[in-house]
Motif scaffolding. Structure first.
Motif, PDB file in Angstrom:
ATOM      1  N   LYS A  67      -6.463  -9.081  -6.822  1.00 43.19           N
ATOM      2  CA  LYS A  67      -5.553  -7.966  -7.076  1.00 43.19           C
ATOM      3  C   LYS A  67      -5.131  -7.300  -5.771  1.00 43.19           C
ATOM      4  N   LYS A  68      -6.101  -7.039  -4.887  1.00 51.45           N
ATOM      5  CA  LYS A  68      -5.791  -6.436  -3.579  1.00 51.45           C
ATOM      6  C   LYS A  68      -4.814  -7.316  -2.801  1.00 51.45           C
ATOM      7  N   ILE A 109      -1.244  -7.140  -4.370  1.00 53.41           N
ATOM      8  CA  ILE A 109      -0.567  -5.867  -4.087  1.00 53.41           C
ATOM      9  C   ILE A 109      -0.110  -5.804  -2.634  1.00 53.41           C
ATOM     10  N   LYS A 112       3.920  -5.633  -1.411  1.00 53.55           N
ATOM     11  CA  LYS A 112       4.456  -4.575  -0.546  1.00 53.55           C
ATOM     12  C   LYS A 112       5.108  -5.144   0.713  1.00 53.55           C
ATOM     13  N   PHE A 119       4.827   0.624  -8.646  1.00 55.58           N
ATOM     14  CA  PHE A 119       3.739   0.185  -9.517  1.00 55.58           C
ATOM     15  C   PHE A 119       3.639   1.146 -10.690  1.00 55.58           C
ATOM     16  N   SER A 135      -1.808   1.203 -11.750  1.00 60.79           N
ATOM     17  CA  SER A 135      -2.216  -0.186 -11.491  1.00 60.79           C
ATOM     18  C   SER A 135      -2.382  -0.508 -10.013  1.00 60.79           C
ATOM     19  N   GLU A 136      -1.789   0.318  -9.130  1.00 58.51           N
ATOM     20  CA  GLU A 136      -1.988   0.107  -7.695  1.00 58.51           C
ATOM     21  C   GLU A 136      -3.296   0.734  -7.219  1.00 58.51           C
ATOM     22  N   ASN A 137      -3.791   1.681  -7.978  1.00 62.54           N
ATOM     23  CA  ASN A 137      -5.012   2.415  -7.618  1.00 62.54           C
ATOM     24  C   ASN A 137      -6.240   1.607  -8.033  1.00 62.54           C
ATOM     25  N   VAL A 144      -2.049  -5.740 -12.655  1.00 61.33           N
ATOM     26  CA  VAL A 144      -1.045  -5.156 -11.757  1.00 61.33           C
ATOM     27  C   VAL A 144       0.276  -5.099 -12.527  1.00 61.33           C
ATOM     28  N   VAL A 158       4.047  -4.101 -12.043  1.00 66.06           N
ATOM     29  CA  VAL A 158       4.979  -3.817 -10.945  1.00 66.06           C
ATOM     30  C   VAL A 158       6.416  -3.738 -11.461  1.00 66.06           C
TER      31      VAL A 158
END
Length: 379
Positions: free
Chosen positions: A270-271, A274, A278, A286, A290-292, A301, A303
């Protein structure tokens, strides 16, 4: 899965685990008794069903008598909400407008059928529940059931369940949470976080489809929706789905045995996703939290791309990428996503929103391929 398919729709359903499939196949060959039969073959089937019930109860830190097997999360939600009104004297249901339709539509049906008071707690632009508004609603109403999902299926938002549980307890309200997106992915101790009713569906954690369970806190009687037999302690008529229940038990065992390892692995995906989104796309947003990484599920995620493309999901599908959409065009409905329509301003609702959701079977190499495909489509 097909070797050519990149499957990023694990919040919808997950590929069945090989160990789970093997256990189900073996049980279908050797466990053929009816659990309600008194002979040896029936007692053997019954014993295995009860073993899974005890196993689930142990994971949740509850009694096995509080677990009822169902055909999945939607049936479990229906059983709980209907019992709350018919059997437990609930006159007011407090929910939110971003719940799963298994809860929203059931609550609306109960409002029509029994004239209950159906209220919606406010949510902010991220889809987070307004706790002050919830406290106000609780203080103004009696005989209340609060129903809020533990993890939102579209946004991945994680509910502050302990705070809501405390609010419900302080106001003598019942608390139901659809935990379909959480069970098998997060530890949930129902003594530490006292929720009165939860649900699960095996296909969300690499188990078989068509089986799940409901948890009813001890002391709450259960009147069945399905009539015809005394199975499941009279709570649900019909012969238990023995093979799938055994498969669900195995799927939970595998999940809990590798919980930290899987969380770390999928969160890393996931990291990575994201970060690369970006870097490669301008003006993306997002949805929800879902970005947190702290306030959302590690698998999801959601988007929003700065374009309006009704063929976006179809284009991804043609390229062998399976995902879910969020806007009206992608959902196949003129109304669009009720979740995104609730939290987004109108100017943003028509933009192309996509939910990507990962599992232990996904890889960074797949993410790289999807990023290249996305570049071509977004251009």
């Amino acid at each position: 899965m097909s070797a050519n398919l990149i499957y990023f729709d694990n919040a919808a359903t997950t590929p069945i685990d090989k160990e789970v499939a093997e256990v189900i196949f073996e049980s279908m060959q050797t466990i053929y008794g009816n659990p309600s039969s008194s002979h040896g073959a029936g007692r053997k089937a019954k014993s295995l069903v009860e073993k899974v019930r005890k196993q689930i109860a142990k994971y949740l830190n509850v009694s096995s008598s509080e677990i009822i097997f169902t055909a999945g999360g939607s049936e479990a939600d229906n059983l709980i909400l209907r019992n709350a009104v018919v059997n437990l004297g609930v006159k007011t249901i407090i929910s939110s407008k971003i719940e799963h339709h298994a809860v929203l539509n059931t609550a609306k049906e109960l409002e029509k059928e029994f004239g209950i008071n159906l209220l919606y707690v406010n949510v902010d632009e991220n889809g987070d529940v307004d706790l002050k508004h919830l406290e106000q609603l609780l203080s103004e109403n009696e005989n209340v059931l609060v129903t809020l999902m533990y993890i939102n299926n579209e946004l991945g938002n994680i509910l502050p369940a302990k705070k809501i549980s405390d609010l419900c307890k302080a106001n003598d309200a019942l608390f139901h949470s659809d935990t379909v997106q959480a069970i098998g992915h997060y530890e949930l101790d129902l003594q530490e976080t006292p929720i009165d009713f939860i649900v699960a569906s095996a296909h969300k954690f690499h188990g078989p489809k068509g089986v799940g369970f409901a948890y009813f806190k001890k002391g709450f009687g259960v009147k069945p929706m399905l009539i015809g037999g005394e199975q499941e302690k009279g709570a649900r008529a019909g012969t238990e789905n023995v093979h799938s229940i055994i498969g669900m038990g195995k799927a939970l065992e595998v999940a809990y045995n590798h919980l930290e390892e899987e969380q770390k692995y999928v969160l890393d995906l996931k990291k990575y996703f994201i970060q690369n989104l970006k870097q490669n796309f301008d003006n993306i947003s997002f949805n929800g939290n879902s970005e947190n990484l702290e306030k959302s599920s590690y698998i999801t995620v959601s988007v929003r791309f700065p374009i309006e493309d009704p063929m976006f999901l179809f284009s991804l599908d043609l390229k062998g990428v399976a995902v879910s959409g969020g806007s009206a065009c992608q959902s196949g409905s003129n109304k669009g996503s009720h979740v995104l329509n609730t939290i987004l301003p109108k100017s943003e609702q028509k933009k192309t929103s996509v939910r990507f959701s990962f599992s232990k079977y996904n890889t960074k190499e797949e993410i790289d391929k999807v990023l290249e495909i996305l570049k071509g489509i977004v251009k």
